[in-house]
Design an enzyme around this catalytic site. Sequence first.
Site, short mmCIF file in Angstrom:
data_model
loop_
_atom_site.label_atom_id
_atom_site.label_comp_id
_atom_site.label_asym_id
_atom_site.label_seq_id
_atom_site.Cartn_x
_atom_site.Cartn_y
_atom_site.Cartn_z
N ARG A 116 0.98 -1.39 -0.13
CA ARG A 116 -0.11 0.01 0.06
C ARG A 116 1.09 1.11 -0.12
NH1 ARG A 116 -4.73 1.56 2.06
NH2 ARG A 116 -3.96 3.49 1.01
N ASP A 149 -3.03 -1.46 8.82
CA ASP A 149 -2.11 -0.53 8.45
C ASP A 149 -0.69 -0.79 8.99
OD1 ASP A 149 -3.80 0.93 6.77
OD2 ASP A 149 -4.35 2.22 8.25
N ARG A 150 -0.63 -1.04 10.20
CA ARG A 150 0.46 -0.90 11.01
C ARG A 150 1.10 -2.49 11.42
NH1 ARG A 150 -2.30 2.84 12.32
NH2 ARG A 150 -2.97 2.31 14.24
N GLU A 275 -2.58 15.79 7.71
CA GLU A 275 -2.21 14.67 7.41
C GLU A 275 -1.45 14.54 6.21
OE1 GLU A 275 -4.37 11.21 8.82
OE2 GLU A 275 -4.12 11.61 10.87
N ARG A 291 -4.23 16.44 4.06
CA ARG A 291 -5.52 15.73 4.22
C ARG A 291 -5.91 16.35 5.67
NH1 ARG A 291 -5.84 9.25 4.82
NH2 ARG A 291 -7.90 9.04 5.87
N ASP A 292 -6.99 16.79 5.65
CA ASP A 292 -7.93 16.97 6.67
C ASP A 292 -8.98 15.65 7.28
OD1 ASP A 292 -9.56 17.57 8.96
OD2 ASP A 292 -9.43 19.90 8.23
N ARG A 368 -13.60 5.92 -2.71
CA ARG A 368 -12.26 6.01 -3.41
C ARG A 368 -12.34 5.24 -4.65
NH1 ARG A 368 -8.09 4.85 1.82
NH2 ARG A 368 -8.81 6.72 2.79
N TYR A 402 -5.02 6.46 -2.61
CA TYR A 402 -4.31 7.61 -2.31
C TYR A 402 -3.74 8.34 -3.84
CZ TYR A 402 -3.90 6.88 2.68
OH TYR A 402 -4.09 6.84 4.19
#
Length: 470
Positions: A116, A149-150, A275, A291-292, A368, A402
């Site tokens: 990603r 994600d992590r 961000e 990005r807000d 998206r 993204y």
Amino acid sequence: MNPNQKIITIGSASLGILILNVILHVVSIIVTVLVLNNNGTGLNCNGTIIREYNETVRVERVIQWYNTNTIEYIERPSNEYYMNNTEPLCEAQGFAPFSKDNGIRIGSRGHVFVIREPFVSCSPSECRTFFLTQGSLLNDKHSNGTVKDRSPYRTLMSVKIGQSPNVYQARFESVAWSATACHDGKKWMTVGVTGPDNQAVAVVNYGGVPVDIINSWAGDILRTQESSCTCIKGDCYWVMTDGPANRQAKYRIFKAKDGRIIGQTDISFNGGHIEECSCYPNEGKVECVCRDNWTGTNRPILVISPDLSYTVGYLCAGIPTDTPRGEDSQFTGSCTSPLGNKGYGVKGFGFRQGTDVWAGRTISRTSRSGFEIIKIRNGWTQNSKDQIRRQVIIDNPNWSGYSGSFTLPVELTKKGCLVPCFWVEMIRGKPEETTIWTSSSSIVMCGVDHKIASWSWHDGAILPFDIDKM
């Protein structure tokens, strides 16, 4: 001539040739001995050649002694100069395809990483695609659960632009679940964030070696841009966030030289949220579109000067470019405040062109999917709704994700301006599709001085894979 005379004549000629041959051999032996006793200063055939060994370039000096080759490895000199990057952005009339990796299509039968957050950054000699792997391959059991994600398995790796993120050509960069990377003209600098959510650490690598670190200062998922950082005259700049994703967080600008942090400043932005900034150099400053993730469907704008002073606000345009968002007709625009109440968001980008702005956004207002880039007259400085150009990159039924910015340096293009470029991630798999994995591919576009027709450069992989049917 009688037969005896013929025999004598032929015999004499043969004897003469034999004697000449012996003399030549003796001379050859004498010359060879003299040369070999001359400690390499005699006759030889020398040359310097460049060879490639499995993606690695070696420069070698080859010394040839008759049937013997001596190969001496020569250390490659590093680039001597920092990139300037103070030129203005080139004016873009449209955006032409630069590369497409087709990683997921290839990965159905190839050894391709689950990834990603791909992004592109350029050195004076090449552009590379960076990406965050999940420590697993497509169509493999370890791809299960990679929607997360992590994890301790995530790493930043890179390939030459256009290559799929495959195991044979990828280069390891950093252990990271959030990252940025850029080249100052001499070496690559990467910033990789890893570790536990409450005590994450960012490791700054320069030339592949750890040089500095940044510890979490708010204890809440330290994170960075997921796109290229920006180097100007040897100083490299990037933005980091630490704190909640859905309310006020803490934001900092960092400045490094040769990978060592030489400056930092807190960004005061009460009521706003920053961000995953997409940044680029323009006329000696760093311009970022961010990005807000809290409330705004308009995007934060951050302009950084070399002394780390900054201006911060929102993209003025009267057209929203975050997702999810409301109707264009109901949006008024603001240069200073977040507008909308949709929350969440997606990483995006924009380019200032004088007072105009090129801004990318998904075609769908709620998901998206699809992607377009629009040019808004006076959209950088006013609440303008004057859309003067539109180019579709991915049509709406197809998934996007993204997106982010980078520039082609003048060392690559030989122009007097920096070419604006962007990439669009195309996310496939979970949570929208019936797979055990989440991964993405990307399409990259660069600005040109011609209009380019709309089309759809979508991902195109046919899902599910074999592993999803087990």
